[in-house]
Motif scaffolding. Sequence first.
Motif, PDB file in Angstrom:
ATOM      1  N   ILE A  34       0.554  -1.363  -0.319  1.00 48.50           N
ATOM      2  CA  ILE A  34       0.025   0.361  -0.235  1.00 48.50           C
ATOM      3  C   ILE A  34       1.269   1.290   0.098  1.00 48.50           C
ATOM      4  O   ILE A  34       0.935   2.263  -0.675  1.00 48.50           O
ATOM      5  N   HIS A  35       1.968   1.425   0.591  1.00 44.33           N
ATOM      6  CA  HIS A  35       2.223   2.302   1.226  1.00 44.33           C
ATOM      7  C   HIS A  35       3.510   2.443   0.421  1.00 44.33           C
ATOM      8  O   HIS A  35       3.456   3.811   0.047  1.00 44.33           O
ATOM      9  N   LEU A  48      -2.720   4.794  -3.444  1.00 43.13           N
ATOM     10  CA  LEU A  48      -3.877   3.730  -2.326  1.00 43.13           C
ATOM     11  C   LEU A  48      -2.950   3.951  -0.852  1.00 43.13           C
ATOM     12  O   LEU A  48      -3.623   3.871  -0.410  1.00 43.13           O
ATOM     13  N   ASN A  49      -1.865   4.390  -0.952  1.00 41.14           N
ATOM     14  CA  ASN A  49      -1.685   5.001   0.485  1.00 41.14           C
ATOM     15  C   ASN A  49      -2.449   6.410   0.962  1.00 41.14           C
ATOM     16  O   ASN A  49      -2.050   6.467   3.034  1.00 41.14           O
ATOM     17  N   ASP A  50      -3.215   7.323   0.482  1.00 45.06           N
ATOM     18  CA  ASP A  50      -3.495   7.788   1.544  1.00 45.06           C
ATOM     19  C   ASP A  50      -4.743   7.105   2.096  1.00 45.06           C
ATOM     20  O   ASP A  50      -5.592   7.394   2.513  1.00 45.06           O
ATOM     21  N   LEU A  51      -5.446   5.480   2.087  1.00 42.39           N
ATOM     22  CA  LEU A  51      -5.633   4.946   2.841  1.00 42.39           C
ATOM     23  C   LEU A  51      -5.358   5.049   4.243  1.00 42.39           C
ATOM     24  O   LEU A  51      -6.391   5.257   4.683  1.00 42.39           O
ATOM     25  N   PHE A  52      -4.345   5.747   4.712  1.00 41.52           N
ATOM     26  CA  PHE A  52      -3.256   5.776   5.938  1.00 41.52           C
ATOM     27  C   PHE A  52      -4.163   6.916   6.291  1.00 41.52           C
ATOM     28  O   PHE A  52      -4.583   6.517   7.300  1.00 41.52           O
ATOM     29  N   SER A  53      -4.432   8.040   5.390  1.00 45.20           N
ATOM     30  CA  SER A  53      -4.660   9.277   6.217  1.00 45.20           C
ATOM     31  C   SER A  53      -6.624   8.759   6.728  1.00 45.20           C
ATOM     32  O   SER A  53      -6.489  10.099   7.612  1.00 45.20           O
ATOM     33  N   LEU A  54      -7.022   7.973   5.886  1.00 43.67           N
ATOM     34  CA  LEU A  54      -8.681   7.958   6.063  1.00 43.67           C
ATOM     35  C   LEU A  54      -7.974   7.343   7.521  1.00 43.67           C
ATOM     36  O   LEU A  54      -9.293   7.072   8.052  1.00 43.67           O
ATOM     37  N   LEU A  55      -7.719   6.045   7.881  1.00 48.31           N
ATOM     38  CA  LEU A  55      -7.213   5.389   8.782  1.00 48.31           C
ATOM     39  C   LEU A  55      -7.750   6.596   9.809  1.00 48.31           C
ATOM     40  O   LEU A  55      -8.318   6.161  11.348  1.00 48.31           O
ATOM     41  N   SER A  58     -10.722   8.877   9.969  1.00 47.48           N
ATOM     42  CA  SER A  58     -11.435   8.251  11.501  1.00 47.48           C
ATOM     43  C   SER A  58     -11.335   7.730  13.034  1.00 47.48           C
ATOM     44  O   SER A  58     -12.311   7.852  13.548  1.00 47.48           O
TER      45      SER A  58
END
Length: 148
Positions: A34-35, A48-55, A58
């Motif tokens: 992902i990173h 895809l790495n932007d998922l960490f910001s969403l986590l 949240s």
Amino acid sequence: MIEAIGFTILGFVIMELTGWAIHKYLMHGPLWMIHKTHHEHSNSFFELNDLFSLLFGSIAVLLIFLGVGEFDYRFWMGVGISIYGMLYFFLHDVLIHRRVKWLDRPKSGFLKGILKAHQAHHHSVRKEGAVSFGLFWVPKKYFKHRER
């Protein structure tokens, strides 16, 4: 009020410390798939790495939601994490990577040191060999001026 300020600062500091550890041991470890999208050139605005910001965002929203009824420690820690996230976006996405071209890259001072540390981190495009995993807490050597 002092308690609220303390928990806000605590949320911010915990985010930097856990962010450093997650970045070093998970993002450059088992979550590299992902990173790595952040270490590769892309013409896309999103990675895809932007998922960490969403986590992380949240988690902040959840803490704020759980603590808003009594404005307890959860609320203020969520605020601290949110402040961290806003500063992260400004430093990382606006000033360093210029994903949003609002300002030029920093040319002096503290922000220049953060930029140098992040550039050193991106020197490696592999999961191994990266350095400087924090955003605000970076080694002193990146703040030293080079004499020509």
